[in-house]
Design a protein around this motif. Structure first.
Motif, PDB file in Angstrom:
ATOM      1  N   UNK A  48       2.006   8.379  -6.700  1.00 54.88           N
ATOM      2  CA  UNK A  48       2.779   8.858  -5.559  1.00 54.88           C
ATOM      3  C   UNK A  48       4.239   8.449  -5.704  1.00 54.88           C
ATOM      4  N   UNK A  49       5.092   8.989  -4.863  1.00 55.95           N
ATOM      5  CA  UNK A  49       6.530   8.709  -4.926  1.00 55.95           C
ATOM      6  C   UNK A  49       6.912   7.401  -4.248  1.00 55.95           C
ATOM      7  N   UNK A  50       6.108   6.976  -3.274  1.00 58.17           N
ATOM      8  CA  UNK A  50       6.446   5.771  -2.528  1.00 58.17           C
ATOM      9  C   UNK A  50       5.196   5.218  -1.840  1.00 58.17           C
ATOM     10  N   UNK A  51       5.372   4.094  -1.193  1.00 58.95           N
ATOM     11  CA  UNK A  51       4.270   3.412  -0.531  1.00 58.95           C
ATOM     12  C   UNK A  51       3.702   4.234   0.624  1.00 58.95           C
ATOM     13  N   UNK A  52       4.570   4.884   1.376  1.00 58.47           N
ATOM     14  CA  UNK A  52       4.115   5.694   2.505  1.00 58.47           C
ATOM     15  C   UNK A  52       3.145   6.786   2.035  1.00 58.47           C
ATOM     16  N   UNK A  54       1.386   6.799  -0.689  1.00 62.12           N
ATOM     17  CA  UNK A  54       0.170   6.145  -1.162  1.00 62.12           C
ATOM     18  C   UNK A  54      -0.755   5.834   0.004  1.00 62.12           C
ATOM     19  N   UNK A  55      -0.201   5.261   1.063  1.00 58.81           N
ATOM     20  CA  UNK A  55      -1.027   4.873   2.205  1.00 58.81           C
ATOM     21  C   UNK A  55      -1.537   6.085   2.983  1.00 58.81           C
ATOM     22  N   UNK A  56      -0.764   7.146   3.027  1.00 65.61           N
ATOM     23  CA  UNK A  56      -1.241   8.375   3.673  1.00 65.61           C
ATOM     24  C   UNK A  56      -2.468   8.908   2.924  1.00 65.61           C
ATOM     25  N   UNK A  74     -11.318   0.672  -4.167  1.00 60.96           N
ATOM     26  CA  UNK A  74      -9.928   1.114  -4.291  1.00 60.96           C
ATOM     27  C   UNK A  74      -9.070  -0.017  -4.827  1.00 60.96           C
ATOM     28  N   UNK A  75      -8.135   0.343  -5.700  1.00 64.30           N
ATOM     29  CA  UNK A  75      -7.101  -0.581  -6.143  1.00 64.30           C
ATOM     30  C   UNK A  75      -5.781   0.086  -5.766  1.00 64.30           C
ATOM     31  N   UNK A  76      -5.100  -0.501  -4.772  1.00 62.47           N
ATOM     32  CA  UNK A  76      -3.915   0.120  -4.199  1.00 62.47           C
ATOM     33  C   UNK A  76      -2.668  -0.628  -4.637  1.00 62.47           C
ATOM     34  N   UNK A  77      -1.713   0.118  -5.164  1.00 60.93           N
ATOM     35  CA  UNK A  77      -0.410  -0.414  -5.522  1.00 60.93           C
ATOM     36  C   UNK A  77       0.663   0.283  -4.711  1.00 60.93           C
ATOM     37  N   UNK A  78       1.900  -0.032  -4.995  1.00 63.48           N
ATOM     38  CA  UNK A  78       3.019   0.551  -4.251  1.00 63.48           C
ATOM     39  C   UNK A  78       3.042   2.072  -4.374  1.00 63.48           C
ATOM     40  N   UNK A  79       2.865   2.589  -5.600  1.00 64.14           N
ATOM     41  CA  UNK A  79       2.915   4.039  -5.845  1.00 64.14           C
ATOM     42  C   UNK A  79       1.630   4.566  -6.492  1.00 64.14           C
TER      43      UNK A  79
END
Length: 110
Positions: A48-52, A54-56, A74-79
């Protein structure tokens, strides 16, 4: 046997599942976009382009997981978000893993 990703998306997860053999898993994996077999699970990384964004995506994925009552690791990073599916009750892959993966693939992304 299911012939397309849309065929998978039309199904719903069930509580009683059987483990898939290697040929069945390979046939279903071929219907998905970007997923890979990693031992006894399927995995895909999303960027993704940014954290927002990613979280969406994670929130939309969580809705699918809740609705289907089948939850990934899930393994979640900033992008990034790496999604890992397997079915613990069969100690491997089941049809439920592929149903959810197909539904996740259909989520809109920027």
């Amino acid at each position: 046997m299911i012939a397309s990703a849309s065929g998978l998306r039309a199904l719903h997860c069930t509580g009683k599942v059987a483990p898939l053999d290697g040929a069945e898993a390979a046939a279903l994996l071929a219907l998905l976009d970007g997923w890979q077999l990693d031992g006894a699970r399927i995995v895909r990384s999303f960027g993704f382009s940014n954290y927002y964004e990613t979280m969406a995506f994670v929130n939309a994925l969580a809705y699918i997981a809740h609705a289907e009552d089948h939850h990934p690791e899930l393994v979640i990073g900033y992008k990034t978000c790496e999604v890992r599916y397997d079915t613990h009750s069969v100690k491997g892959l089941s049809l439920n893993d592929f149903i959810c993966a197909a539904k996740i693939d259909a989520l809109p992304r920027p």
